[in-house]
Design an enzyme around this catalytic site. Structure first.
Site, PDB file in Angstrom:
ATOM      1  N   SER A 240      11.601  20.228  -5.783  1.00 17.76           N
ATOM      2  CA  SER A 240      10.151  20.409  -5.830  1.00 17.76           C
ATOM      3  C   SER A 240       9.567  19.392  -6.803  1.00 17.76           C
ATOM      4  CB  SER A 240       9.814  21.828  -6.289  1.00 17.76           C
ATOM      5  OG  SER A 240      10.054  21.940  -7.680  1.00 17.76           O
ATOM      6  N   LYS A 241       8.253  19.467  -6.938  1.00 21.41           N
ATOM      7  CA  LYS A 241       7.536  18.519  -7.784  1.00 21.41           C
ATOM      8  C   LYS A 241       8.063  18.465  -9.218  1.00 21.41           C
ATOM      9  CE  LYS A 241       3.003  16.775  -6.944  1.00 21.41           C
ATOM     10  NZ  LYS A 241       1.681  17.040  -6.447  1.00 21.41           N
TER      11      LYS A 241
END
Ligand code: GLU
Ligand code: ZN
Length: 476
Positions: A240-241
């Site tokens: 994820s980010k």
């Protein structure tokens, strides 16, 4: 039978590298089999779907070269079709109207929770006579899922997967507001579009038995399924980010070549022996669903960087230059006034790992620098630097062919000999003079690419600077 695959993103954000890898596998499977690849935008969730997200997906697909043969189709443009099929299912008694109110559903759920059961629809309206309801009473439509037996499929990556029908309740296929639901639309689309192989993320495994039951009710051929494992970050959780860049376009912005990103992504969860670098032709030739790994793969930015530098060095410089142009524009470097980008690529590609970096360290080829890199200037500008530059300049002015790199090299190397100093004491002030930087390609090629006039003017300017500086605060 013609093989047909699809990529069916929901446009709720940028295209994630995980999605890009799924798209790539679908694309490769179609290409390997001389089949077709379809792009379908699953925008039924109108709240979360946005036009910028659609644009980002299409831009990412184009940038990575994952060209589609059909589409993009949009689910929101196909509501009439979905509703037509729902009406047919109703007529055939394969679906039914459910008049249950929210209050009733809440009660059922609470009762199930009390009994420790999984919350599910209890089939209350399944065999009810709808004529006892008034026409304006709101209802949704549910699919009549088989109540017994099993539903299974041979997943091409994970093997046979089976579910008990008793575990599945009757899915809402049309909401009270008249809109069809996601799991139903996917089936109608894959059927209408003739999709033979559904390659998608493992988060859709649990949707598959419901979808298969709908195919069967429709008398439609059930496609082959392959569920790809997810990508993890370096800490073992879903990528994820938090782990850094995850959007495809961010990788472009960070200076990666699409060829490198694609090569990296294909290897992340698929293999052909120990081979790391594949041409597109090789990927297409070797690709198979059996080669896809069942286990999750961890994203490794270091390896991606390595793949990128391999591609920077080996792709035709013209191709690298095409991508570099974007970075030059992005960094507002006007390349019309300086060397051809292909020549720049050849000069810089051994020393840069990304195109962003290549653009950053190449500004002086196109523009005047505004200062000498402080650390390098402190280290290399010495009392004898002005003399070294003056002597080099005199020799350089005598070079008749500025494209002759040998002669340019000799012009300053001979000065070191004449002055009986190390080569760095001449070469480094010269580098600072011509580029403003402490690092550049070899001086011969650098001066060639900066050009005669510009190089000479910059050396003259630096001599003047050094002399002014020496009288102000002498350096030893
Ligand atoms: N739209 C779904 C998603 O983005 C994919 C559905 C499918 O591939 O069947 O997760
Ligand atoms: Zn009901």
């Amino acid at each position: 039978m013609e093989i047909k695959t699809r990529f069916a993103p929901s446009p709720t954000g940028y295209l994630h590298v995980g999605g890009a890898r799924t798209a790539l596998y679908s694309w490769l499977y179609a290409r390997h089999n001389n089949g077709k690849f379809v792009l379908r935008i699953e925008d039924t969730d109108r709240e979360r779907s946005t036009q910028p997200a659609i644009d980002a997906i299409i831009e990412s697909m184009k940038w990575t070269g994952l060209n589609w043969d059909e589409g993009p189709y949009y689910q929101t443009k196909r509501f009439d079709r979905y509703n037509q099929v729902i009406d047919e299912l109703l007529e055939k008694g394969l679906a039914y109207k459910c008049y249950c109110t929210k209050e009733r559903m809440d009660e059922v759920r609470e009762e199930q929770q009390r009994q420790g059961l999984k919350p599910r629809y209890d089939g209350h309206c399944r065999d009810e006579d709808p004529s006892k309801h008034s026409p304006d009473e709101p209802y949704c439509i549910r699919f009549k899922n088989p109540t017994s037996g099993k539903v299974g499929f041979e997943d091409q990556i994970r093997g046979y997967i089976e579910f008990d029908n008793a575990e599945l309740d009757d899915l809402v296929i049309r909401r009270t507001d008249g809109t069809p639901t996601y799991n139903f639309c996917v089936v109608i689309d894959d059927w209408d579009m003739g999709i033979t192989h559904v390659i998608r993320g493992e988060d859709h495994i649990n949707n598959t038995p419901r979808q298969i039951n709908i195919y069967k009710a429709l008398g439609a051929p059930v496609p082959v399924f392959a569920h790809v494992s997810m990508i993890l970050g370096d800490d073992g959780t879903k990528l994820s980010k938090r782990h850094g860049a995850v959007s495809v376009m961010q990788y472009r912005d960070d200076g990666y070549l699409p060829e490198a990103l694609i090569n990296y992504l294909v290897r992340l969860g698929w293999g052909h022996g120990n081979q790391e670098i594949f041409t597109m032709e090789e990927m297409i030739e070797y690709f198979s669903l059996e080669g896809i790994s069942k286990s999750a793969s961890a994203f490794n930015t270091e390896k991606l960087l390595w793949v990128n530098s391999q591609y920077m060095k080996t792709l035709p410089p013209e191709r690298v230059a095409e991508e570099l142009q974007w970075h030059m524009d992005n960094q507002k470097i006007d390349v019309s006034n300086g060397p051809a980008l292909t020549d720049l690529v050849i000069a810089q590609r051994e020393r840069c790992k990304t195109l962003k970096e290549m653009a950053e360290v190449s500004r002086y080829f196109y523009e005047e620098y505004s200062e000498y890199e402080p650390k390098a200037a402190k280290k290399w500008f010495k009392a004898n630097s002005a003399e070294a530059l003056e002597r080099s300049l005199a020799n350089l002015k005598n070079v008749t062919d500025w494209n002759d790199i040998e002669s340019l090299e000799t012009a300053f190397k001979s000065v070191a000999e004449d002055m009986q100093v190390g080569l760095g004491k001449v070469g480094m002030p010269l580098r600072l003079a011509v580029t403003g930087c402490g690092v550049s390609p070899e001086m011969g090629i650098t001066m060639k690419l900066v050009g005669r006039e510009r190089s000479i003017a910059r050396i003259e300017k630096t001599i003047a600077y050094l002399k002014a500086n020496a009288s102000a605060e002498p350096t030893a």
